[in-house]
Design a protein around this motif. Structure first.
Motif, PDB file in Angstrom:
ATOM      1  N   ALA A  56       0.675  -0.948   0.044  1.00 16.65           N
ATOM      2  CA  ALA A  56       0.108   0.028  -0.254  1.00 16.65           C
ATOM      3  C   ALA A  56       0.528   1.613  -0.046  1.00 16.65           C
ATOM      4  CB  ALA A  56      -0.607   0.083   1.291  1.00 16.65           C
ATOM      5  N   ALA A  57       0.732   1.844  -0.858  1.00 16.77           N
ATOM      6  CA  ALA A  57       1.107   3.358  -0.530  1.00 16.77           C
ATOM      7  C   ALA A  57       1.288   3.804   1.017  1.00 16.77           C
ATOM      8  CB  ALA A  57       0.879   4.594  -1.921  1.00 16.77           C
ATOM      9  N   GLN A  58       2.344   4.469   0.712  1.00 13.67           N
ATOM     10  CA  GLN A  58       2.380   5.269   2.078  1.00 13.67           C
ATOM     11  C   GLN A  58       1.560   7.137   2.493  1.00 13.67           C
ATOM     12  OE1 GLN A  58       3.327   4.290   5.198  1.00 13.67           O
ATOM     13  NE2 GLN A  58       3.634   2.135   3.870  1.00 13.67           N
ATOM     14  N   PRO A  59       0.563   7.187   3.411  1.00 14.94           N
ATOM     15  CA  PRO A  59       0.226   8.126   2.859  1.00 14.94           C
ATOM     16  C   PRO A  59       1.654   9.722   3.048  1.00 14.94           C
ATOM     17  CG  PRO A  59      -0.219   7.621   4.805  1.00 14.94           C
ATOM     18  CD  PRO A  59       0.498   6.772   4.011  1.00 14.94           C
ATOM     19  N   ILE A  60       0.865  10.711   2.110  1.00 11.86           N
ATOM     20  CA  ILE A  60       2.098  12.359   2.659  1.00 11.86           C
ATOM     21  C   ILE A  60       1.748  12.644   3.897  1.00 11.86           C
ATOM     22  CG2 ILE A  60       2.615  14.238   1.570  1.00 11.86           C
ATOM     23  CD1 ILE A  60       1.826  12.733  -1.397  1.00 11.86           C
ATOM     24  N   ALA A  75       1.839  25.010   1.085  1.00 16.73           N
ATOM     25  CA  ALA A  75       2.386  24.971   1.778  1.00 16.73           C
ATOM     26  C   ALA A  75       3.431  22.942   2.608  1.00 16.73           C
ATOM     27  CB  ALA A  75       2.552  24.877   2.490  1.00 16.73           C
ATOM     28  N   VAL A  76       2.519  22.400   2.503  1.00 14.84           N
ATOM     29  CA  VAL A  76       2.844  21.389   2.960  1.00 14.84           C
ATOM     30  C   VAL A  76       3.909  20.952   2.329  1.00 14.84           C
ATOM     31  CG1 VAL A  76       1.718  19.047   3.580  1.00 14.84           C
ATOM     32  CG2 VAL A  76       0.768  20.869   5.188  1.00 14.84           C
ATOM     33  N   GLN A  77       3.189  20.509   1.485  1.00 13.40           N
ATOM     34  CA  GLN A  77       3.556  19.799  -0.463  1.00 13.40           C
ATOM     35  C   GLN A  77       5.350  20.943  -0.166  1.00 13.40           C
ATOM     36  OE1 GLN A  77       1.276  20.197  -3.191  1.00 13.40           O
ATOM     37  NE2 GLN A  77       1.565  18.429  -3.845  1.00 13.40           N
ATOM     38  N   SER A  78       5.970  21.697   0.099  1.00 13.36           N
ATOM     39  CA  SER A  78       6.654  22.477  -0.099  1.00 13.36           C
ATOM     40  C   SER A  78       7.898  21.984   1.230  1.00 13.36           C
ATOM     41  CB  SER A  78       7.071  24.083  -0.143  1.00 13.36           C
ATOM     42  OG  SER A  78       6.195  24.661  -1.749  1.00 13.36           O
ATOM     43  N   VAL A  80       7.002  18.605   2.763  1.00 11.45           N
ATOM     44  CA  VAL A  80       7.950  17.580   2.693  1.00 11.45           C
ATOM     45  C   VAL A  80       8.924  17.565   1.382  1.00 11.45           C
ATOM     46  CG1 VAL A  80       6.495  15.209   1.606  1.00 11.45           C
ATOM     47  CG2 VAL A  80       5.632  16.102   2.893  1.00 11.45           C
ATOM     48  N   SER A  81       9.081  17.803   0.467  1.00  9.12           N
ATOM     49  CA  SER A  81       9.990  18.329  -0.487  1.00  9.12           C
ATOM     50  C   SER A  81      11.434  18.328   0.001  1.00  9.12           C
ATOM     51  CB  SER A  81       9.475  18.731  -1.643  1.00  9.12           C
ATOM     52  OG  SER A  81       8.453  18.613  -2.613  1.00  9.12           O
ATOM     53  N   ARG A  82      11.155  19.344   0.474  1.00  7.34           N
ATOM     54  CA  ARG A  82      12.620  20.111   0.897  1.00  7.34           C
ATOM     55  C   ARG A  82      12.831  18.695   2.491  1.00  7.34           C
ATOM     56  NH1 ARG A  82       9.998  25.679   0.904  1.00  7.34           N
ATOM     57  NH2 ARG A  82       8.840  24.784   3.380  1.00  7.34           N
ATOM     58  N   LEU A  83      12.213  18.355   2.878  1.00 12.01           N
ATOM     59  CA  LEU A  83      12.554  16.874   3.780  1.00 12.01           C
ATOM     60  C   LEU A  83      13.248  16.332   3.333  1.00 12.01           C
ATOM     61  CD1 LEU A  83       9.552  16.904   5.977  1.00 12.01           C
ATOM     62  CD2 LEU A  83      11.481  17.583   7.274  1.00 12.01           C
ATOM     63  N   GLN A  84      12.823  15.454   1.840  1.00 13.24           N
ATOM     64  CA  GLN A  84      12.429  14.624   0.755  1.00 13.24           C
ATOM     65  C   GLN A  84      14.052  14.791   0.702  1.00 13.24           C
ATOM     66  OE1 GLN A  84       9.656  14.140  -1.923  1.00 13.24           O
ATOM     67  NE2 GLN A  84       8.595  12.613  -0.345  1.00 13.24           N
ATOM     68  N   ALA A  85      14.584  16.331   0.355  1.00 10.22           N
ATOM     69  CA  ALA A  85      15.164  16.481  -0.651  1.00 10.22           C
ATOM     70  C   ALA A  85      16.908  16.839   0.589  1.00 10.22           C
ATOM     71  CB  ALA A  85      15.767  18.046  -1.561  1.00 10.22           C
ATOM     72  N   ASN A  86      17.161  17.104   1.680  1.00  8.45           N
ATOM     73  CA  ASN A  86      17.979  17.123   2.601  1.00  8.45           C
ATOM     74  C   ASN A  86      18.485  15.723   3.593  1.00  8.45           C
ATOM     75  OD1 ASN A  86      19.570  17.772   4.572  1.00  8.45           O
ATOM     76  ND2 ASN A  86      18.288  19.796   5.078  1.00  8.45           N
ATOM     77  N   PRO A  87      19.784  15.756   2.940  1.00  9.36           N
ATOM     78  CA  PRO A  87      20.135  14.260   3.873  1.00  9.36           C
ATOM     79  C   PRO A  87      20.120  13.828   4.951  1.00  9.36           C
ATOM     80  CG  PRO A  87      21.377  14.434   2.082  1.00  9.36           C
ATOM     81  CD  PRO A  87      20.920  16.034   2.480  1.00  9.36           C
ATOM     82  N   PHE A 103       9.507  16.004  12.145  1.00  6.20           N
ATOM     83  CA  PHE A 103       8.468  17.319  11.824  1.00  6.20           C
ATOM     84  C   PHE A 103       6.920  16.537  11.464  1.00  6.20           C
ATOM     85  CE2 PHE A 103       7.376  19.990   8.965  1.00  6.20           C
ATOM     86  CZ  PHE A 103       7.912  21.580   9.641  1.00  6.20           C
ATOM     87  N   SER A 104       6.950  14.750  10.598  1.00  4.48           N
ATOM     88  CA  SER A 104       6.130  14.715  10.126  1.00  4.48           C
ATOM     89  C   SER A 104       4.907  14.320  11.432  1.00  4.48           C
ATOM     90  CB  SER A 104       6.172  13.344   9.184  1.00  4.48           C
ATOM     91  OG  SER A 104       6.745  13.809   7.935  1.00  4.48           O
ATOM     92  N   ARG A 105       5.231  13.448  12.704  1.00  7.58           N
ATOM     93  CA  ARG A 105       4.251  13.241  13.468  1.00  7.58           C
ATOM     94  C   ARG A 105       3.950  14.268  14.181  1.00  7.58           C
ATOM     95  NH1 ARG A 105       7.903  10.045  15.622  1.00  7.58           N
ATOM     96  NH2 ARG A 105       8.183  11.070  17.625  1.00  7.58           N
TER      97      ARG A 105
END
Length: 241
Positions: A56-60, A75-78, A80-87, A103-105
């Motif tokens: 099942a796909a993980q919810p964003i 705002a949320v998409q931005s 999440v994208s920055r979190l994914q891009a930062n090692p 941060f997500s929780r």
């Protein structure tokens, strides 16, 4: 002395006699039949793969707040994208959490953090967060290697994701992020325990943004807005996350 008789002869059993060799035509037919069956059957690995249901796909995180075309959704998409891009947001783990998972929780999926607060985070500038030169000097005097500490990078990753400020510039401007205590008090140190490190990182995130004008963020995460009281709740392992 008794007479030694000759050994009995071995009599072949008719039932164990080798089968007659099959005619060449019959052998060819058997090979062709086996080949046809092999092409039509699925091997055990393929069968298991086909039988296994798709994951099942993980919810964003935070997607429930609004669609991708809404202000809060963007705002949320931005974030999440920055979190994914930062090692540093994904490769540093403290007390079982990465900066991205904490941060997500604690923020994106928290019912206590409002959409308005999330949107306002993106409008916080570096100048609103930056420590003055006197404060930086105290920080470097007490913890010279502060910017190399995992807890500092962890905290910077969360703050950078929320505000959109470059992580390197944020680390230079606010070296005290992730340190337990306060620069202008005798209590300022790098915590050794991961429990304290994680709570410090999250409290620095909420309290520094509170100082930058986002009211109610301490209360949303810690249950109280006051800086000192929320720090105490953080230190004893409290919080709503």
């Amino acid at each position: 002395m008794s007479r030694i008789d000759s050994r009995p002869r071995v009599i072949s059993n008719p039932t164990t006699a080798p089968a007659r060799a099959q005619p060449a035509a019959q052998q060819a037919a058997n090979v062709a039949r086996a080949t046809a069956v092999g092409h039509t059957q699925v091997n055990s690995f393929e069968g298991a793969a086909r039988a296994r249901p798709a994951a099942a796909a993980q919810p964003i995180p935070g997607a429930w707040r609004g669609g991708p075309d809404t202000e809060v959704g963007k705002a949320v998409q931005s974030i999440v994208s920055r979190l994914q891009a930062n090692p540093d947001a994904n490769n540093i783990t403290i007390k079982g959490d990465t900066a991205a998972s904490l941060f997500s929780r604690a923020i994106l999926d928290s019912k206590h953090v409002t959409n308005e607060q999330l949107i306002a985070m993106a409008n916080v500038s570096l100048d609103q967060l930056a420590s003055d030169e006197k404060t930086k000097a105290k920080v470097y005097k007490k913890v010279p290697n502060v910017r190399d500490l995992p807890v500092h990078k962890f905290t910077v990753a969360m703050m950078s994701a929320a505000t959109g400020i470059d992580p390197q510039k944020l680390s230079e401007a606010v070296p005290d992020l992730g340190l337990t205590g306060a620069p202008n008090t005798p209590l300022l140190y790098a915590a050794k325990g991961e429990g304290m490190q994680r709570s410090t990182a999250l409290h620095d995130f909420t309290d520094y943004l509170r100082g930058a004008g986002i009211k109610g963020l301490n209360k949303a995460v810690w249950g109280v807005e006051n800086r000192v009281l929320s720090a105490i709740v953080s230190a004893v392992g409290g919080g709503r996350y």
